[in-house]
Write an enzyme that holds these catalytic residues in place. Sequence first.
Site, PDB file in Angstrom:
ATOM      1  CG  HIS A 123      -0.411   2.926  -0.109  1.00 56.47           C
ATOM      2  ND1 HIS A 123      -1.755   2.954  -0.424  1.00 56.47           N
ATOM      3  CD2 HIS A 123       0.017   4.225  -0.152  1.00 56.47           C
ATOM      4  CE1 HIS A 123      -2.130   4.204  -0.644  1.00 56.47           C
ATOM      5  NE2 HIS A 123      -1.076   4.990  -0.487  1.00 56.47           N
ATOM      6  CG  HIS A 126      -5.117  -1.259   3.928  1.00 56.41           C
ATOM      7  ND1 HIS A 126      -5.855  -1.757   2.879  1.00 56.41           N
ATOM      8  CD2 HIS A 126      -4.627  -0.065   3.511  1.00 56.41           C
ATOM      9  CE1 HIS A 126      -5.811  -0.904   1.862  1.00 56.41           C
ATOM     10  NE2 HIS A 126      -5.076   0.135   2.232  1.00 56.41           N
TER      11      HIS A 126
END
Length: 271
Positions: free
Chosen positions: A193, A235
Site C-alpha cells: 500500500h 506492517h
Amino acid sequence: MPASQTRSRARDRNNVLNRAEFLSLNQPLKGTQESRSSGRKQSGQAGAAGAQNGNPKERRQSQQLPEEDCMQLNPSFKGIAFNSLLAIDICMSKRLGVCANRASSWGGARSMINLLGITGHGIPWIAGTLICLVKSSTLAGQEVLMNLLLALLLDIMIVAGLQKLAKRKGPYDVSPGLLDYLTMDTYAFPAGHASRAAMLSKFFLNHLVLAIPLRILLVIWALCVGFSRVMIGRHHITDVLSGFVFGYLQFRLVELIWMSSNTCQMLISIW
C-alpha cells in the site's frame, strides 16, 4: 653438636606451622595427588583414543566449535547495530499498532483505518483506471491512463516478488484480507500500500495539473495510507518506509519506459 644446628632445631620447634595438626595445611594429601594424576592420565588416554577412533568430520567440527563460539560471543559492530535497529523497529511498530485488534486502545477505529487502506489497494485502482480508459476520448488522456495501468501492474509484480523473497511477517498476527490475496500482498516487507500510494502521488503530481491544496492533500493521503498499515498491525515502520522508497523507484522506472501515444493506441486497438 655445633651451635648453628642447635639454633635451627630450636627455630623448627618454635615454628607453629611445623606442628602435627598444621602439617596438612602445608602439604597436600598423597591420596588426592594420586587421584588427580590418575584422573588426568585417564582423561588424556580417553581423549587420545577418541581422536584416533573418531572420523575426520568430527575432528573438523571439534576444531570449528571454539571459533563459532567466539563468533557468537564477539559479534561484529554491524551485527550489533542491525539487531539493535531491528529491535527498535519491532518495539515501535508494536506500540503504534493501536488498531491491531478490537481490544487495542483504538480498536473502535479499526474499520475506518481499513477503509483508508482500501483507497491504496491495487484492485480498485486498476478497475478505476480501466473504466476511465474505456470512457476516455482524447489521445493525451489515453496515453496517461495506459502508462498508469502499466505502473500499477509493475507495482503489484515487483512488490509480490520482493515479499516472496523476504518473507517477513508483520508485528501482529493479522491475517491478510481477500484483496491482499488477489494482489499477493501476504507478507510485510515491503508494504504494498505504501509503495502504491507513493508511486500514484508522484505520478499525479508530475502528469496532472493540480492546485497547491490538492497537491498537499495528495501527499498527506499517501502518508496516511502508508502508516495506516502500521496502525492495524500489518506492517513494521521500516516496511512502510521501504515501500515509499520502492514506490518512487517504480515511478522512475515507468518514466524510463514511458509508452508513446502511438504505442498506446496500438495496444488499445488490440484490446
